[in-house]
Design a protein around this motif. Structure first.
Motif, mmCIF file in Angstrom:
data_model
loop_
_atom_site.group_PDB
_atom_site.id
_atom_site.type_symbol
_atom_site.label_atom_id
_atom_site.label_comp_id
_atom_site.label_asym_id
_atom_site.label_seq_id
_atom_site.Cartn_x
_atom_site.Cartn_y
_atom_site.Cartn_z
ATOM 1 N N GLY A 148 7.000 3.658 -13.420
ATOM 2 C CA GLY A 148 7.679 2.658 -12.605
ATOM 3 C C GLY A 148 8.441 3.252 -11.449
ATOM 4 N N GLY A 149 8.049 4.485 -11.050
ATOM 5 C CA GLY A 149 8.715 5.159 -9.941
ATOM 6 C C GLY A 149 10.047 5.780 -10.305
ATOM 7 N N ASP A 150 10.380 5.825 -11.583
ATOM 8 C CA ASP A 150 11.694 6.314 -12.032
ATOM 9 C C ASP A 150 11.771 7.831 -11.881
ATOM 10 N N LEU A 151 12.660 8.307 -11.019
ATOM 11 C CA LEU A 151 12.886 9.745 -10.835
ATOM 12 C C LEU A 151 13.948 10.294 -11.780
ATOM 13 N N GLY A 152 14.570 9.420 -12.578
ATOM 14 C CA GLY A 152 15.594 9.856 -13.508
ATOM 15 C C GLY A 152 16.910 10.152 -12.811
ATOM 16 N N TRP A 153 17.867 10.683 -13.586
ATOM 17 C CA TRP A 153 19.185 11.020 -13.037
ATOM 18 C C TRP A 153 19.116 12.352 -12.310
ATOM 19 N N ARG A 154 19.645 12.387 -11.102
ATOM 20 C CA ARG A 154 19.713 13.618 -10.312
ATOM 21 C C ARG A 154 21.076 13.700 -9.640
ATOM 22 N N ASN A 155 21.651 14.917 -9.630
ATOM 23 C CA ASN A 155 22.893 15.037 -8.880
ATOM 24 C C ASN A 155 22.570 15.075 -7.390
ATOM 25 N N ALA A 156 23.597 14.998 -6.579
ATOM 26 C CA ALA A 156 23.384 14.830 -5.140
ATOM 27 C C ALA A 156 22.519 15.929 -4.552
ATOM 28 N N ASN A 157 22.693 17.156 -5.040
ATOM 29 C CA ASN A 157 21.943 18.269 -4.475
ATOM 30 C C ASN A 157 20.494 18.308 -4.934
ATOM 31 N N GLN A 158 20.144 17.506 -5.934
ATOM 32 C CA GLN A 158 18.766 17.464 -6.418
ATOM 33 C C GLN A 158 17.970 16.309 -5.834
ATOM 34 N N VAL A 159 18.647 15.441 -5.093
ATOM 35 C CA VAL A 159 17.926 14.350 -4.429
ATOM 36 C C VAL A 159 17.064 14.954 -3.332
ATOM 37 N N PRO A 160 15.762 14.627 -3.278
ATOM 38 C CA PRO A 160 14.906 15.198 -2.228
ATOM 39 C C PRO A 160 15.522 15.035 -0.844
ATOM 40 N N THR A 161 15.406 16.064 -0.048
ATOM 41 C CA THR A 161 16.009 16.070 1.289
ATOM 42 C C THR A 161 15.627 14.833 2.089
ATOM 43 N N LEU A 162 14.388 14.406 1.930
ATOM 44 C CA LEU A 162 13.878 13.253 2.662
ATOM 45 C C LEU A 162 14.727 12.006 2.417
ATOM 46 N N PHE A 163 15.306 11.893 1.193
ATOM 47 C CA PHE A 163 16.041 10.683 0.824
ATOM 48 C C PHE A 163 17.557 10.861 0.851
ATOM 49 N N SER A 164 18.043 12.103 0.874
ATOM 50 C CA SER A 164 19.459 12.342 0.593
ATOM 51 C C SER A 164 20.389 11.630 1.563
ATOM 52 N N ARG A 165 20.078 11.644 2.852
ATOM 53 C CA ARG A 165 20.946 11.007 3.842
ATOM 54 C C ARG A 165 21.013 9.501 3.643
ATOM 55 N N HIS A 166 19.928 8.918 3.113
ATOM 56 C CA HIS A 166 19.902 7.482 2.852
ATOM 57 C C HIS A 166 20.667 7.162 1.575
ATOM 58 N N VAL A 167 20.395 7.931 0.515
ATOM 59 C CA VAL A 167 20.946 7.629 -0.802
ATOM 60 C C VAL A 167 22.466 7.699 -0.800
ATOM 61 N N VAL A 168 23.043 8.683 -0.110
ATOM 62 C CA VAL A 168 24.491 8.867 -0.158
ATOM 63 C C VAL A 168 25.231 7.657 0.411
ATOM 64 N N LEU A 169 24.587 6.882 1.276
ATOM 65 C CA LEU A 169 25.219 5.720 1.892
ATOM 66 C C LEU A 169 24.842 4.403 1.236
ATOM 67 N N MET A 170 23.934 4.435 0.240
ATOM 68 C CA MET A 170 23.451 3.206 -0.383
ATOM 69 C C MET A 170 24.365 2.744 -1.506
ATOM 70 N N ARG A 171 24.351 1.423 -1.749
ATOM 71 C CA ARG A 171 25.040 0.845 -2.903
ATOM 72 C C ARG A 171 24.047 0.663 -4.051
ATOM 73 N N GLU A 172 24.586 0.565 -5.281
ATOM 74 C CA GLU A 172 23.715 0.333 -6.429
ATOM 75 C C GLU A 172 22.876 -0.933 -6.220
ATOM 76 N N GLY A 173 21.585 -0.805 -6.501
ATOM 77 C CA GLY A 173 20.674 -1.935 -6.346
ATOM 78 C C GLY A 173 20.076 -2.072 -4.965
ATOM 79 N N GLU A 174 20.567 -1.289 -3.999
ATOM 80 C CA GLU A 174 20.071 -1.396 -2.625
ATOM 81 C C GLU A 174 18.747 -0.660 -2.465
ATOM 82 N N VAL A 175 17.908 -1.163 -1.574
ATOM 83 C CA VAL A 175 16.600 -0.578 -1.281
ATOM 84 C C VAL A 175 16.650 0.060 0.099
ATOM 85 N N SER A 176 16.132 1.272 0.207
ATOM 86 C CA SER A 176 16.163 1.986 1.488
ATOM 87 C C SER A 176 15.206 1.367 2.489
#
Length: 456
Positions: free
Chosen positions: A244-272
């Motif tokens: 289901g596309g689940d990448l599991g739990w990752r700390n901030a430094n393990q989020v793929p670089t491609l997504f990190s700038r987006h994820v840090v500003l997102m709210r729970e439930g938000e879609v990039s």
């Protein structure tokens, strides 16, 4: 290894013929039956020199259905939704195993047995108990062994073909440590869902435009509240599509670089927004966020003297010499002076035997055990490691926040992990594109014409 266990236990549970027959009645034309309702077997895909049988495909589909049903409150996706992603995964597995054999990767029985014993141990069981548990769950132990062998071969293939290409520069490490997303939320963990709409290698501008439009439509569905797991199962070509596309739990430094700038500003439930990469167009949903934790490291300042056996010094003679040196220290001789004059560890001998501040795990186990039990200031009894005979003296201990020292080594591994995801995605796509793959299941071919292609 636990991830491998979950995959294998899901992939090896036997599917009963009665259940398959019921699927045949529920999905006519997808599961072939003869006039009496008995299952027919046939080839559903050719992957280079290997074939995938219909029975293999639907055994895997049923086990994935059971796994998803157990995880998602009893709701399992229908067979038709799983045919394409499951068949695609089976094809990739076969292509990788053939590539592993081609370049000479072999997993011997000793390595395989050690891996299975480790799996049993991680599950809190002896090997016999683990085997009995598998049998009780309807899993053929010999098939389980061979699946473990395949997983080990694929992992070794990835290390050889992908990991060896990854280079990390000091500048990249500096950039990561200084980056905003790595600095302001390094104690936060994210649970991410991911969907990839892939592009073929060498895509034309028209293919790129059409693929982006498709990704934008999917993103709109997700943003309007559509179930992201179902969207990933139906639409994603990412490696975690079947989860289901689940990448599991990752700390901030393990989020793929491609997504990190987006994820840090997102709210729970938000879609990039739709994110472009060489592999295609990505959509990420932030499923959840939680605070992380940090711990101090207990460091030890220690010095030692080593006498190593050699062609001219027997093991007993080495022991007697280290015992004599200890007696001299007890009688008042200076530890540092004796280390400089006698120790065979020339690197530390120049510093009077000083090994500096050490972290847990830096030393071999025998040294670590004696060092941990020694009182500061005392000189240990002689003890042996693979290097020879030692005596040591603990000079001090401290609780130390070693995050600064560890940060660079951790950053290097984080960057390697990020690059590895991208490199693996590209390498798998190239392997698939350059291989002869023929799909013989009409429903799949209709759903994904790109699956029917020949090697160039």
């Amino acid at each position: 290894m636990k991830t491998i266990i979950n995959i294998l236990l899901a992939g090896l549970m036997a599917a009963g013929s009665a259940a398959l027959a019921q699927d045949g009645r529920n999905h006519p034309g997808v599961v072939p039956l003869d006039e009496d309702g008995r299952l027919l077997d046939r080839i559903v895909a050719v992957a280079e020199e290997d074939v995938i049988m219909h029975s293999e495909l639907f055994e895997r589909i049923q086990t994935i259905q059971r796994q998803l049903a157990a995880r998602d409150d009893g709701q399992a996706p229908p067979v038709n939704a799983l045919v394409r992603p499951v068949l695609d995964r089976l094809v990739l597995e076969r292509l990788q195993l053939q590539e592993a054999r081609r370049i000479g990767i072999r997993i011997d029985d000793i390595s395989l047995n050690n891996a299975i014993e480790n799996i049993a141990r991680e599950n809190g069981m002896t090997l016999t108990q683990f085997r009995d548990r598998l049998v009780a769950d309807g899993i053929d132990f010999r098939a389980f062994r061979e699946q473990i062998r395949d997983e080990m071969a694929i992992a070794q293939l990835h290390r050889r073909q992908v990991d060896s290409r990854i280079q990390v520069s000091e500048q990249e490490i500096d950039d990561l440590i200084a980056s905003e997303s790595g600095a302001i939320d390094r104690d936060v963990e994210y649970r991410l869902l991911h969907l990839l709409v892939s592009l073929p290698e060498g895509a034309t501008p028209e293919q790129i435009r059409e693929t982006r439009q498709r990704a934008e439509r999917i993103r709109e569905e997700a943003a309007e509240g559509a179930d992201f797991t179902e969207l990933a199962l139906r639409e994603s070509q990412g490696q975690q599509a079947l989860e289901g596309g689940d990448l599991g739990w990752r700390n901030a430094n393990q989020v793929p670089t491609l997504f990190s700038r987006h994820v840090v500003l997102m709210r729970e439930g938000e879609v990039s927004e739709v994110i472009r990469s060489p592999s295609g167009f990505h959509i990420v949903k932030l499923a959840d966020r939680r605070a992380g934790s940090r711990s101090l490291v207990q460091q030890t300042r220690v010095r030692h003297i080593l006498i190593s056996p050699s062609e001219v010094v027997s093991d007993q003679e080495a022991h007697d010499r280290i015992r004599s040196l200890r007696n001299r220290i007890e009688d008042g001789a200076d530890f540092g002076e004796l280390a400089r004059a006698h120790s065979d560890d020339r690197g530390s001998a120049l510093r009077g035997g000083d090994l500096g501040w050490t972290d847990p795990g830096d030393m071999v186990p025998q040294f670590e055990q004696v060092m941990r039990q020694a009182e500061p200031g005392s000189v240990s009894e002689p003890f042996r490691t693979r290097f020879g005979w030692h005596i040591l003296q603990v000079e001090d201990r401290r609780s130390h926040d070693s995050s600064r020292e560890l940060m660079r080594s951790q950053a290097r591994e984080i960057i390697r992990d990020r690059k590895r995801d991208d490199e693996l995605e590209v390498w798998l796509r190239r392997l698939r594109d350059e291989s002869y793959v023929e799909v013989r299941l009409g429903n799949v071919a209709a759903a994904d014409p790109g699956l029917n292609r020949q090697a160039r």
